[in-house]
Design a protein around this motif. Structure first.
Motif, mmCIF file in Angstrom:
data_model
loop_
_atom_site.group_PDB
_atom_site.id
_atom_site.type_symbol
_atom_site.label_atom_id
_atom_site.label_comp_id
_atom_site.label_asym_id
_atom_site.label_seq_id
_atom_site.Cartn_x
_atom_site.Cartn_y
_atom_site.Cartn_z
ATOM 1 N N GLY A 294 0.821 -1.200 0.000
ATOM 2 C CA GLY A 294 0.000 0.000 0.000
ATOM 3 C C GLY A 294 0.855 1.250 0.000
ATOM 4 N N HIS A 295 0.456 2.224 -0.796
ATOM 5 C CA HIS A 295 1.187 3.486 -0.874
ATOM 6 C C HIS A 295 0.475 4.530 -0.036
ATOM 7 N N GLU A 296 1.158 5.041 0.975
ATOM 8 C CA GLU A 296 0.624 6.140 1.779
ATOM 9 C C GLU A 296 1.036 7.433 1.090
ATOM 10 N N VAL A 297 0.108 7.991 0.315
ATOM 11 C CA VAL A 297 0.439 9.094 -0.579
ATOM 12 C C VAL A 297 0.934 10.314 0.195
ATOM 13 N N ARG A 301 5.287 6.920 1.305
ATOM 14 C CA ARG A 301 5.975 5.715 1.761
ATOM 15 C C ARG A 301 5.094 4.500 1.497
ATOM 16 N N TRP A 302 5.741 3.341 1.543
ATOM 17 C CA TRP A 302 5.076 2.086 1.212
ATOM 18 C C TRP A 302 5.089 1.151 2.416
ATOM 19 N N ARG A 303 3.962 0.468 2.618
ATOM 20 C CA ARG A 303 3.849 -0.500 3.698
ATOM 21 C C ARG A 303 3.236 -1.797 3.180
ATOM 22 N N LEU A 304 3.535 -2.884 3.902
ATOM 23 C CA LEU A 304 2.856 -4.149 3.634
ATOM 24 C C LEU A 304 1.581 -4.208 4.473
ATOM 25 N N ARG A 305 0.481 -4.527 3.796
ATOM 26 C CA ARG A 305 -0.799 -4.713 4.464
ATOM 27 C C ARG A 305 -1.171 -6.190 4.412
ATOM 28 N N ARG A 306 -2.194 -6.567 5.166
ATOM 29 C CA ARG A 306 -2.556 -7.980 5.267
ATOM 30 C C ARG A 306 -4.073 -8.131 5.174
#
Length: 447
Positions: A294-297, A301-306
């Motif tokens: 997921g991109h937190e605009v 930054r980018w994170r892994l979601r589940r």
């Protein structure tokens, strides 16, 4: 001596055959010279052969992949690097990479050369596809690192070449879709027994539209199972992710994720939230849930979601975010919950992909990327750890699943100087010059 004795000796000498001293000496000298020339030629031929059998990479081929590890940095393929099928056989690989750097592109191959690194040492090989196809997206390393799947690029009879790096052989898998004009590998089964491929087929006689077919092909029998046919192309690199036992596979089409069984039965599907995508070939978590990127605009930054297989949000893994990159792609998981991801560092001269709203496959396109890194995201850690760096214009990478799961990283020592084929060419030149010199020497001695 009496006259009678003298005549008797003359008669006896006349009956003894004359020994051709001069002729025999000349023939003996010629034989000696030819033997010397043959010896010189044999030695030069041996020297010419040495680069491919011994000196090609400076190391011998490994017996297996038990010591497989990720190199902490990549170099560029040396000039005259050996090909994937040259002797000695490379054995399993740890990493394959591609891009627009020296050694990966040329005047005619359109960025179509792939670099290959041995599983336990920096033995570099190359394979030329002939057109641009990123590693980890259309060029895929098998889970154990032994096989490399690449599109063969045939416009009339497309298929996939499966290169056995342990034997130095190539096997061709023909397209399972009649009428296909392009076949690209899209994912390996966990045990390496099957390969998912994407076929592009004209949808009408005018070739103004195309359909894309996703198929699972068994390598032992060639039997193919059609998983999906759509007018949309599965996106984001290698779009197919298998769970650990190979009983389910997930892939993304447009803004939707589908979960199927290997026999083609659709098990579930869900729509993706905005600014998210299926994470990559490592999308399945050990507990059977799926990872999204997921991109937190706002924070860039980018994170892994589940999520579960129906798309319901689950608690995210406690992993650090990755900032300052165009995208991340998940390679897989270590037993302690650490995730290994590829991070794509942006090309400064590229347009603003965030404002333009590019899809994930465009975010990782060569024109938008300056270089790549492999990062480790450890549970509870405040920041990612850099595991592998690469020179600028190395723009895509794939890592063998066995290397990811082992979690080993080794200090790299990329090769420098000419590669094995350059030494082989030098040996041939030396052989030719040596043969010419020997020929001229023989002619001078014969005169």
């Amino acid at each position: 001596m009496s006259v009678r004795l003298r005549e008797a000796l003359r008669e006896a000498a006349a009956e003894v055959p004359a020994y051709p001293v001069h002729d025999r000496a000349v023939r003996t000298a010629r034989r000696t010279r030819w033997r010397a020339a043959a010896t010189v030629t044999a030695v030069l031929a041996l020297v010419a052969a040495v680069p491919l059998t011994v000196r090609g990479d400076g190391r011998t081929a490994p017996a297996g992949s038990d010591g497989a590890a990720l190199p902490d940095r990549l170099g560029l393929p040396p000039f005259g690097a050996l090909r994937a099928t040259d002797r000695p056989a490379l054995g399993p690989a740890s990493v394959v990479f591609s891009g627009q750097a020296r050694g990966l592109t040329g005047l005619l191959d359109e960025n179509g050369t792939v670099g290959i690194v041995g599983a336990d040492a920096d033995r570099y090989r190359t394979w030329t596809v002939g057109f641009e196809v990123p590693a980890g997206e259309g060029v895929l390393l098998s889970p154990d690192g032994r096989f490399l799947a690449v599109p063969d690029g045939s416009p009339t009879s497309p298929g996939v070449d499966v290169i056995d790096l342990a034997r130095g052989t190539v096997r061709r898998l023909p397209s399972p879709r009649p009428g296909s004009v392009a076949t690209t590998p899209a994912g390996w089964a966990p045990d390496g027994s099957a390969l998912v491929v994407v076929d592009t087929t004209p949808a009408n006689p005018e070739v103004s539209a195309h359909v894309n077919t996703l198929s699972l092909v068994r390598l032992d029998t060639g039997r193919a199972v059609r998983l999906l046919e759509t007018t949309q192309v599965p996106v984001f690199g290698s779009p197919v992710a298998f769970d650990a036992d190979g009983s389910r596979l997930a892939y993304q089409v447009g803004t939707k994720v589908l979960v199927s069984s290997p026999d083609g039965r659709q098990l579930s599907s869900f729509a993706l939230p905005p600014d998210t995508a299926l994470a990559g070939k490592g999308a399945w978590l050990p507990d059977g849930s799926l990872a999204l990127v997921g991109h937190e605009v706002a924070a860039d930054r980018w994170r892994l979601r589940r999520v579960d297989t129906d798309g319901r949000e689950l608690p995210a893994p406690p992993l650090a975010a990755v900032s300052g990159v165009t995208a991340i792609r998940l390679l897989g998981w270590l037993p302690d919950g650490t995730a290994w991801v590829v991070a794509y560092r942006p090309e400064p001269s590229a347009p603003s992909w965030y404002a333009d709203g590019l899809e994930m496959d465009q975010r990782t396109a060569y024109g938008n990327v300056r270089s790549i890194r492999v990062l480790g995201l450890t549970p509870g850690a405040a920041a990612p750890v850099t595991l592998l760096t690469a020179p600028d214009q190395v723009l895509a990478v794939d890592v063998a699943d066995s290397v990811v799961h082992a979690g080993r990283v080794r200090e790299a020592d990329p090769p420098s100087g000419p590669g094995g084929r350059a030494w082989w060419g030098a040996g041939l030149v030396a052989l030719a010059l040596g043969g010419l010199a020997a020929y001229r020497w023989l002619r001078r001695r014969h005169r």
